[in-house]
Design a protein around this motif. Structure first.
Motif, short mmCIF file in Angstrom:
data_model
loop_
_atom_site.label_atom_id
_atom_site.label_comp_id
_atom_site.label_asym_id
_atom_site.label_seq_id
_atom_site.Cartn_x
_atom_site.Cartn_y
_atom_site.Cartn_z
N VAL A 82 0.93 -1.09 0.16
CA VAL A 82 0.07 0.04 0.09
C VAL A 82 0.84 1.15 0.13
O VAL A 82 0.64 2.16 -0.78
N GLU A 83 1.77 1.28 0.86
CA GLU A 83 2.70 2.39 0.93
C GLU A 83 3.44 2.44 -0.56
O GLU A 83 3.71 3.78 -0.82
N GLY A 84 3.95 1.52 -1.27
CA GLY A 84 4.63 1.50 -2.30
C GLY A 84 3.43 2.20 -3.57
O GLY A 84 3.97 2.73 -4.35
N VAL A 85 2.30 1.82 -3.31
CA VAL A 85 1.21 2.46 -4.46
C VAL A 85 0.92 4.01 -4.14
O VAL A 85 0.78 4.80 -5.05
N LEU A 86 0.97 4.31 -2.54
CA LEU A 86 0.48 5.62 -2.37
C LEU A 86 1.71 6.68 -2.45
O LEU A 86 1.59 7.72 -2.68
N HIS A 87 2.92 6.06 -2.40
CA HIS A 87 4.13 6.83 -2.45
C HIS A 87 5.41 6.21 -3.44
O HIS A 87 6.31 5.91 -2.53
N PRO A 88 5.02 6.15 -4.66
CA PRO A 88 6.04 5.46 -5.47
C PRO A 88 7.22 6.30 -5.52
O PRO A 88 8.44 5.57 -5.61
N ALA A 89 7.38 7.40 -5.62
CA ALA A 89 8.46 8.13 -5.82
C ALA A 89 9.53 7.87 -4.37
O ALA A 89 10.54 7.90 -4.63
N GLU A 90 8.99 7.77 -3.41
CA GLU A 90 9.90 7.46 -1.98
C GLU A 90 10.70 6.20 -1.99
O GLU A 90 11.42 6.01 -1.60
N GLU A 91 9.87 5.15 -2.61
CA GLU A 91 10.49 3.78 -2.85
C GLU A 91 11.68 4.16 -3.70
O GLU A 91 12.66 3.41 -3.27
N THR A 92 11.89 4.88 -4.56
CA THR A 92 13.20 4.79 -5.39
C THR A 92 14.24 5.61 -4.68
O THR A 92 15.35 5.54 -4.85
N HIS A 93 13.68 6.75 -3.63
CA HIS A 93 14.83 7.59 -3.15
C HIS A 93 15.42 6.94 -1.73
O HIS A 93 16.05 7.51 -0.85
N ARG A 94 14.50 5.53 -1.18
CA ARG A 94 14.70 5.19 0.15
C ARG A 94 16.28 4.56 0.02
O ARG A 94 16.50 3.89 -0.79
N PRO A 95 17.12 4.69 1.12
CA PRO A 95 18.36 4.13 1.10
C PRO A 95 18.08 2.65 1.53
O PRO A 95 17.13 2.14 2.07
#
Length: 96
Positions: A82-95
């Motif tokens: 759910v977090e990946g769907v809601l915030h897809p941009a944050e997934e790519t920037h997560r360390p």
């Protein structure tokens, strides 16, 4: 005047009567179960019943714990999805 044999026979009859009464009491006591033995038997039955109930409860607890762990892992995966769907941009920037 009492003859000594008559006195001895009377005492013998009294002793035999007392002996017969003691034997009858002993036979009655042996025939009836002792309260302590009955109580121990009841306690043994209770112990066996409680041990079986404890084993069953322990098995149920192990099943519940395993199910809880599995549900927890599924919830974690669902939250991540759910977090990946809601915030897809944050997934790519997560360390990593």
């Amino acid at each position: 005047m009492t003859i000594p044999i008559d006195d001895a026979l009377a005492r013998l009859d009294g002793a035999l009567a007392r002996l017969e009464a003691a034997v009858a009491r002993r036979l009655d006591a042996d025939a009836a179960p002792d309260d302590r033995d009955a109580e121990l038997a009841i306690m043994g039955e209770d112990r066996a019943r409680l041990a079986a109930a404890l084993d069953l409860a322990s098995a149920r607890l192990a099943t519940v714990e395993a199910t809880t762990d599995q549900v927890g892992r599924r919830l974690d995966r669902a939250i991540e999805a759910v977090e990946g769907v809601l915030h897809p941009a944050e997934e790519t920037h997560r360390p990593a």
